[in-house]
Write a protein that holds these residues in place. Structure first.
Motif, PDB file in Angstrom:
ATOM      1  N   ILE A  29       0.832  -1.206   0.000  1.00  0.00           N
ATOM      2  CA  ILE A  29       0.000   0.000   0.000  1.00  0.00           C
ATOM      3  C   ILE A  29       0.875   1.268   0.000  1.00  0.00           C
ATOM      4  O   ILE A  29       0.511   2.275  -0.623  1.00  0.00           O
ATOM      5  CB  ILE A  29      -0.989   0.001   1.207  1.00  0.00           C
ATOM      6  N   THR A  30       2.053   1.217   0.648  1.00  0.00           N
ATOM      7  CA  THR A  30       2.902   2.407   0.712  1.00  0.00           C
ATOM      8  C   THR A  30       3.409   2.763  -0.676  1.00  0.00           C
ATOM      9  O   THR A  30       3.279   3.919  -1.127  1.00  0.00           O
ATOM     10  CB  THR A  30       4.089   2.183   1.684  1.00  0.00           C
ATOM     11  N   GLY A  31       3.983   1.772  -1.370  1.00  0.00           N
ATOM     12  CA  GLY A  31       4.515   2.030  -2.712  1.00  0.00           C
ATOM     13  C   GLY A  31       3.416   2.407  -3.689  1.00  0.00           C
ATOM     14  O   GLY A  31       3.568   3.332  -4.505  1.00  0.00           O
ATOM     15  N   THR A  57       2.889  -7.407   3.685  1.00  0.00           N
ATOM     16  CA  THR A  57       2.003  -7.134   4.826  1.00  0.00           C
ATOM     17  C   THR A  57       0.674  -6.526   4.385  1.00  0.00           C
ATOM     18  O   THR A  57      -0.351  -6.732   5.046  1.00  0.00           O
ATOM     19  CB  THR A  57       2.726  -6.184   5.811  1.00  0.00           C
ATOM     20  N   SER A  58       0.668  -5.804   3.260  1.00  0.00           N
ATOM     21  CA  SER A  58      -0.568  -5.120   2.841  1.00  0.00           C
ATOM     22  C   SER A  58      -1.705  -6.063   2.470  1.00  0.00           C
ATOM     23  O   SER A  58      -2.845  -5.619   2.329  1.00  0.00           O
ATOM     24  CB  SER A  58      -0.281  -4.170   1.674  1.00  0.00           C
ATOM     25  N   GLY A  59      -1.409  -7.348   2.318  1.00  0.00           N
ATOM     26  CA  GLY A  59      -2.493  -8.307   2.106  1.00  0.00           C
ATOM     27  C   GLY A  59      -2.685  -9.198   3.322  1.00  0.00           C
ATOM     28  O   GLY A  59      -3.381 -10.214   3.242  1.00  0.00           O
ATOM     29  N   LEU A 377      -1.806   0.853   7.118  1.00  0.00           N
ATOM     30  CA  LEU A 377      -2.620   0.867   5.906  1.00  0.00           C
ATOM     31  C   LEU A 377      -3.446   2.169   5.869  1.00  0.00           C
ATOM     32  O   LEU A 377      -3.493   2.882   4.867  1.00  0.00           O
ATOM     33  CB  LEU A 377      -3.565  -0.323   6.030  1.00  0.00           C
ATOM     34  N   THR A 378      -4.049   2.471   6.996  1.00  0.00           N
ATOM     35  CA  THR A 378      -4.938   3.628   7.104  1.00  0.00           C
ATOM     36  C   THR A 378      -4.261   4.936   6.710  1.00  0.00           C
ATOM     37  O   THR A 378      -4.902   5.823   6.147  1.00  0.00           O
ATOM     38  CB  THR A 378      -5.444   3.726   8.567  1.00  0.00           C
ATOM     39  N   GLY A 379      -2.967   5.050   7.013  1.00  0.00           N
ATOM     40  CA  GLY A 379      -2.306   6.341   6.812  1.00  0.00           C
ATOM     41  C   GLY A 379      -1.548   6.448   5.506  1.00  0.00           C
ATOM     42  O   GLY A 379      -0.751   7.377   5.313  1.00  0.00           O
TER      43      GLY A 379
HETATM   44  C1  FAD Z   1      -0.893  -8.429  11.638  1.00  0.00           C
HETATM   45  C2  FAD Z   1      -1.022  -7.021  11.123  1.00  0.00           C
HETATM   46  C3  FAD Z   1      -2.261  -6.398  11.168  1.00  0.00           C
HETATM   47  C4  FAD Z   1      -2.390  -5.086  10.688  1.00  0.00           C
HETATM   48  N1  FAD Z   1      -3.626  -4.512  10.685  1.00  0.00           N
HETATM   49  C5  FAD Z   1      -3.789  -3.268  10.212  1.00  0.00           C
HETATM   50  C6  FAD Z   1      -5.077  -2.702  10.129  1.00  0.00           C
HETATM   51  O1  FAD Z   1      -6.084  -3.337  10.423  1.00  0.00           O
HETATM   52  N2  FAD Z   1      -5.178  -1.433   9.679  1.00  0.00           N
HETATM   53  C7  FAD Z   1      -4.089  -0.701   9.315  1.00  0.00           C
HETATM   54  O2  FAD Z   1      -4.263   0.459   8.957  1.00  0.00           O
HETATM   55  N3  FAD Z   1      -2.845  -1.233   9.336  1.00  0.00           N
HETATM   56  C8  FAD Z   1      -2.671  -2.500   9.764  1.00  0.00           C
HETATM   57  N4  FAD Z   1      -1.431  -3.075   9.779  1.00  0.00           N
HETATM   58  C9  FAD Z   1      -0.302  -2.332   9.238  1.00  0.00           C
HETATM   59  C10 FAD Z   1      -0.311  -2.361   7.705  1.00  0.00           C
HETATM   60  O3  FAD Z   1      -0.730  -3.613   7.224  1.00  0.00           O
HETATM   61  C11 FAD Z   1       1.079  -2.046   7.171  1.00  0.00           C
HETATM   62  O4  FAD Z   1       1.514  -0.844   7.732  1.00  0.00           O
HETATM   63  C12 FAD Z   1       1.108  -1.876   5.665  1.00  0.00           C
HETATM   64  O5  FAD Z   1       0.445  -2.918   5.010  1.00  0.00           O
HETATM   65  C13 FAD Z   1       2.556  -1.807   5.197  1.00  0.00           C
HETATM   66  O6  FAD Z   1       2.553  -1.614   3.815  1.00  0.00           O
HETATM   67  P1  FAD Z   1       3.912  -1.490   3.014  1.00  0.00           P
HETATM   68  O7  FAD Z   1       3.558  -1.202   1.620  1.00  0.00           O
HETATM   69  O8  FAD Z   1       4.799  -0.521   3.694  1.00  0.00           O
HETATM   70  O9  FAD Z   1       4.609  -2.906   3.163  1.00  0.00           O
HETATM   71  P2  FAD Z   1       4.274  -4.262   2.378  1.00  0.00           P
HETATM   72  O10 FAD Z   1       2.846  -4.432   2.164  1.00  0.00           O
HETATM   73  O11 FAD Z   1       4.988  -5.353   3.086  1.00  0.00           O
HETATM   74  O12 FAD Z   1       4.908  -4.029   0.952  1.00  0.00           O
HETATM   75  C14 FAD Z   1       6.276  -4.053   0.686  1.00  0.00           C
HETATM   76  C15 FAD Z   1       6.462  -4.708  -0.677  1.00  0.00           C
HETATM   77  O13 FAD Z   1       7.815  -4.584  -1.099  1.00  0.00           O
HETATM   78  C16 FAD Z   1       8.099  -5.716  -1.907  1.00  0.00           C
HETATM   79  N5  FAD Z   1       9.552  -5.870  -2.015  1.00  0.00           N
HETATM   80  C17 FAD Z   1      10.416  -6.180  -1.024  1.00  0.00           C
HETATM   81  N6  FAD Z   1      11.668  -6.219  -1.517  1.00  0.00           N
HETATM   82  C18 FAD Z   1      11.601  -5.943  -2.850  1.00  0.00           C
HETATM   83  C19 FAD Z   1      12.557  -5.854  -3.888  1.00  0.00           C
HETATM   84  N7  FAD Z   1      13.873  -6.086  -3.682  1.00  0.00           N
HETATM   85  N8  FAD Z   1      12.129  -5.559  -5.139  1.00  0.00           N
HETATM   86  C20 FAD Z   1      10.799  -5.326  -5.394  1.00  0.00           C
HETATM   87  N9  FAD Z   1       9.861  -5.405  -4.416  1.00  0.00           N
HETATM   88  C21 FAD Z   1      10.254  -5.709  -3.165  1.00  0.00           C
HETATM   89  C22 FAD Z   1       7.424  -6.853  -1.160  1.00  0.00           C
HETATM   90  O14 FAD Z   1       7.214  -7.993  -1.960  1.00  0.00           O
HETATM   91  C23 FAD Z   1       6.149  -6.197  -0.665  1.00  0.00           C
HETATM   92  O15 FAD Z   1       5.041  -6.465  -1.512  1.00  0.00           O
HETATM   93  C24 FAD Z   1      -1.257  -4.392  10.215  1.00  0.00           C
HETATM   94  C25 FAD Z   1      -0.014  -5.022  10.171  1.00  0.00           C
HETATM   95  C26 FAD Z   1       0.099  -6.337  10.612  1.00  0.00           C
HETATM   96  C27 FAD Z   1       1.405  -7.031  10.544  1.00  0.00           C
END
Ligand code: FAD
Length: 546
Positions: A29-31, A57-59, A377-379
């Motif tokens: 979700i961040t990217g 983590t986003s799924g 996710l929310t932010g």
């Molecule tokens: C158990 C749990 C419950 C949660 N519940 C909530 C909730 O209810 N509400 C809420 O707001 N937040 C919740 N959160 C927090 C939220 O899910 C995360 O903050 C958010 O999903 C993080 O997103 P992200 O994009 O930063 O990371 P990710 O979703 O992990 O994305 C990072 C991506 O980078 C990719 N990647 C890694 N290395 C490489 C590379 N070398 N080349 C290309 N791609 C790469 C990965 O494959 C991955 O898809 C929860 C977290 C957890 C662990």
């Protein structure tokens, strides 16, 4: 616009033959949020994800768009306000995907949450988060809590609060945000693993080296700015090519388990204290209830966080303590998922008190790499705005206003300005008219929103298949392949539909047909399909045969 393999091929040849403005690594979700904001501001953007969108983590979250109630305990008033505002914006951006979820918060006699704290907290929350009038919290006496949830352990209940959270489909939200970026000219490439950076003579990053996991080739992709948004891999990515990074993340694992609603028949979502006084959610969804979450230090394989029997026992025993009459057993657990939280250590002092659940931006002055980790996710929209401001200043030496709050996601758009609810109801009726139950029809509508009409026309065209359930599944698959950048059947069963979590029996029944169908299309090398089949089979075996 197609959002499929042909789009991927076309975009790959476009971005490898010229210099781009921005590369974002990480399709969570961040990217995706950064790609949407940047492309909306006219920045030519490339989003690279090593597996499927939202496969990190986003799924694997609790799937809630929080109002920020939990931040009150840490006296983070600003964060509560921002989170509440964001929740309202996300609901407006995607009313079919971000929906209100009534939630019961029972206050327990020996719990850590006092009645006073709960009353003041939720009042402050309503005020700071700008909660809508009809969704404001209601205090409940013990009798009303019992009336709502008769099976809750009676001698533990003191009173309760009824309030609203918002629920979402985290993986679909991520995909829709990434697709919206693609509609704005971003190049979204999945199964593209960044293995290193490209540097100029002064050691500034000028691009990335990528392995294409679909054909074994490697590419160089150049850009003015590179952003590392790789979630709990952010520290690893920041050290590629032996870069000297000060990013330190503490990783903790959170799991959720799924049981059939018949075995845990709760009336609404519940948020309360588990046996060890950590908070625990019980959330009804798609005829099931999911329970979560755990919070344990994680040092294992970042790509495949496992679910241990201990994790499951913890959630089951907390559920059984709170609902003694339901007597949930290990065999009632149908499925589950595990996600990893990247908690940010401040670099000055590394001890537990400096761990933050907020996001943190790191600017590497030497290499120019911008990294972001943590957050929720929310932010995501605000995180994306902060990053895009920095990126825009670097590329264009100015910042323009973020406009993502005005975006309406594809699945919430109707034709001819028809009211959304009427449109969705018509879609549901059309499925019912084809012989499906209202439950199945509404499940499809909840997932695809107004795009359900594409699934229906796909279904009508697939006349060679005379099993209507399989025919609908294949119509969904076909739609996801063409319009949601779904590459493998496992992407479909996990990120696009969540069937492996919420209807694992259906996956077990039909998954070989989906693989056969995929092999007939013949656009991905069969050895990759075979290893994806092995992956799906292993997941099914780990749940179904327990
Ligand atoms: C158990 C749990 C419950 C949660 N519940 C909530 C909730 O209810 N509400 C809420 O707001 N937040 C919740 N959160 C927090 C939220 O899910 C995360 O903050 C958010 O999903 C993080 O997103 P992200 O994009 O930063 O990371 P990710 O979703 O992990 O994305 C990072 C991506 O980078 C990719 N990647 C890694 N290395 C490489 C590379 N070398 N080349 C290309 N791609 C790469 C990965 O494959 C991955 O898809 C929860 C977290 C957890 C662990």
């Amino acid at each position: 616009m197609k959002f499929d393999l042909s789009y991927r091929d076309k975009e790959l040849s476009r971005i490898t033959t010229k210099k781009n403005e921005l590369i974002v690594i990480g399709g969570g979700i961040t990217g995706a949020g950064i790609a949407l904001d940047a492309s909306s501001r006219g920045i030519q953007t490339v989003l690279l994800e090593k597996r499927d969108l939202a496969s990190g983590t986003s799924g694997r979250s609790t799937k809630l768009i929080h109002g920020g109630l939990r931040y009150l305990r840490q006296l983070e008033f600003g964060l509560v306000k921002e989170t509440g505002r964001e929740r309202a914006i996300l609901h407006k951006m995607a009313p079919t995907l971000v929906k209100p979820e009534p939630m019961l918060l029972p206050i327990l006699k020996n719990g850590t949450l006092s009645l006073f704290e709960a009353i003041i907290g939720t009042w402050l929350y309503d005020t700071l988060a700008g909660v809508k009038k009809n969704e404001r919290r209601k205090m409940l006496l013990k009798g009303s809590v019992r009336a709502l949830e008769p099976a809750l352990r009676e001698d533990w209940i003191r009173s309760g609060i009824y309030y609203y959270e918002y629920q979402t489909d985290d993986a679909r939200l991520t995909m829709e945000i990434a697709r919206e970026a693609a509609y704005r000219n971003a190049s979204v490439i999945t199964y593209a693993k960044v293995k290193g950076f490209l540097f100029d003579s002064s050691k500034k990053i000028i691009g990335v080296c990528v392995d294409d996991l679909l054909n074994g080739k490697s590419y160089e992709i150049k850009a003015d700015v590179v952003v590392n948004a790789t979630g709990h891999w952010t520290d690893i990515t920041s050290r590629l090519n032996n870069l000297n990074s000060n990013i330190v993340l503490k990783k903790t694992k959170g799991i959720h388990i799924v049981v059939d609603a018949a075995n845990l028949p709760i009336g609404q979502a519940i948020y309360t204290e588990a046996l060890d006084r950590r908070m625990i959610f019980f959330i009804p969804k798609r005829g099931k209830v999911y329970i979560g979450t755990t919070d344990t230090d994680y040092y294992g394989d970042p790509d495949n966080p496992d679910i241990t029997e201990r994790d499951i026992d913890y959630l089951l025993s907390s559920a059984n303590a709170l609902f003694p009459s339901y007597k949930l057993k290990r065999t009632d657990v149908e499925s589950g998922w595990a996600g990893i939280r990247p908690l940010v250590f401040k670099k000055e002092t590394i001890n537990n008190s400096t761990i933050s659940r907020k996001d943190e931006i790191y600017l590497d002055k030497n290499s120019g790499l911008i990294s972001i980790a943590g957050g929720k996710l929310t932010g995501f929209r605000k995180m994306a705005e902060r990053i895009t401001n920095i990126v825009e200043m670097k590329i264009k030496n100015r910042t323009t206003k973020c406009g993502t709050h005005n975006v309406l996601l594809h699945s919430s758009k109707t034709e001819n300005n028809l009211p959304l609810n009427d449109y969705l109801y018509n879609c549901s009726n059309e499925l019912v008219n084809r012989g499906f139950t209202r439950f199945t029809a509404d499940d499809i509508v909840a997932r695809y929103g107004t795009a359900t009409k594409n699934i229906i026309s796909g279904y009508d065209n697939m006349q060679h298949c005379n099993n209507s359930e399989l025919r609908l599944l294949l119509a969904e698959y076909e739609y996801c392949k063409q319009h949601e950048l779904c590459i493998f059947p496992s992407d479909f069963f996990m990120q696009r539909t969540g069937y492996i979590y919420f209807d694992i029996k259906k996956v077990n029944l039909y998954y070989t047909h989906v693989y056969e169908y995929e092999k007939k299309i013949n656009n991905i090398h069969s050895t990759l399909i075979d290893s994806d089949y092995t992956l799906t089979t292993a997941i099914l075996n780990s749940w179904i045969h327990k």
